[in-house]
Design a protein around this motif. Structure first.
Motif, PDB file in Angstrom:
ATOM      1  N   VAL A 169     -54.675   4.156   3.280  1.00  0.00           N
ATOM      2  CA  VAL A 169     -53.749   4.150   2.141  1.00  0.00           C
ATOM      3  C   VAL A 169     -54.317   3.301   1.003  1.00  0.00           C
ATOM      4  O   VAL A 169     -54.272   3.706  -0.161  1.00  0.00           O
TER       5      VAL A 169
ATOM      6  N   LYS B 296     -49.576   8.554  -5.604  1.00  0.00           N
ATOM      7  CA  LYS B 296     -48.365   8.763  -4.797  1.00  0.00           C
ATOM      8  C   LYS B 296     -48.466  10.028  -3.958  1.00  0.00           C
ATOM      9  O   LYS B 296     -47.947  10.088  -2.848  1.00  0.00           O
TER      10      LYS B 296
ATOM     11  N   PRO C 268     -51.008   8.694   0.772  1.00  0.00           N
ATOM     12  CA  PRO C 268     -50.479   8.783   2.143  1.00  0.00           C
ATOM     13  C   PRO C 268     -51.213   9.814   3.004  1.00  0.00           C
ATOM     14  O   PRO C 268     -51.327   9.639   4.225  1.00  0.00           O
TER      15      PRO C 268
END
Length: 154
Positions: A26, A55, A59
């Motif tokens: 991440v 964003k 992830p």
């Protein structure tokens, strides 16, 4: 080499490695996709483009890293249990299985090639780690004993 009894048991190590790999992915994904989103956005919207890209993609990178780390740690614990020893070969074998498992949907040749490549990569990591350990180790000096019959210096 004897077993390291200061480490946690395998189920805890697997979860710890998965979480650490996810966090590392991440963080790296934020840096990579933040810069990429900034560069690929128009001049007035670069901040928004960077934030939007990181964003959306960070992830995913974290998940990919986490899956690799969790699988590797699982295979490493399994290899340690089967071989009943802890050495550099465990990581190489676990890397072989991890590379193969992650590529298994691509067919036999892709699985074989990925397994071999991952094992070679882990072999290089282990070799460099062993070389660094040897370089950084303090040299052992044998104690100097006086010869028989010579008086000790006062």
């Amino acid at each position: 080499m004897s077993a390291d009894h200061t480490r946690d048991p395998c189920p805890i190590v697997i979860l710890n490695d998965f979480g650490g790999a996810f966090a590392m992915g991440v963080i790296g994904g934020c840096v990579w996709h933040g810069i990429k989103g900034f560069r690929n956005s128009p001049y007035g919207e670069r901040g928004y483009g960077a934030l939007s890209a990181l964003k959306n993609r960070a992830p995913v990178v974290g998940g990919n890293f986490g899956v690799w780390g969790g699988l590797f740690s699982t295979f490493d614990c399994g290899v340690k249990a089967v071989r009943k020893r802890e050495d550099a070969w465990n990581a190489v074998i676990a890397g072989f299985f991890t590379g193969g498992a992650l590529a298994i949907r691509g067919g036999w040749k892709h699985t074989r090639n990925s397994a071999i490549a991952c094992a070679c990569l882990l072999g290089v990591f282990e070799g460099v780690g062993m070389m660094m350990q040897r370089m950084m180790a303090q040299p052992t000096v044998a104690p100097i004993y006086p010869e028989e019959g010579t008086p000790l210096a006062a």
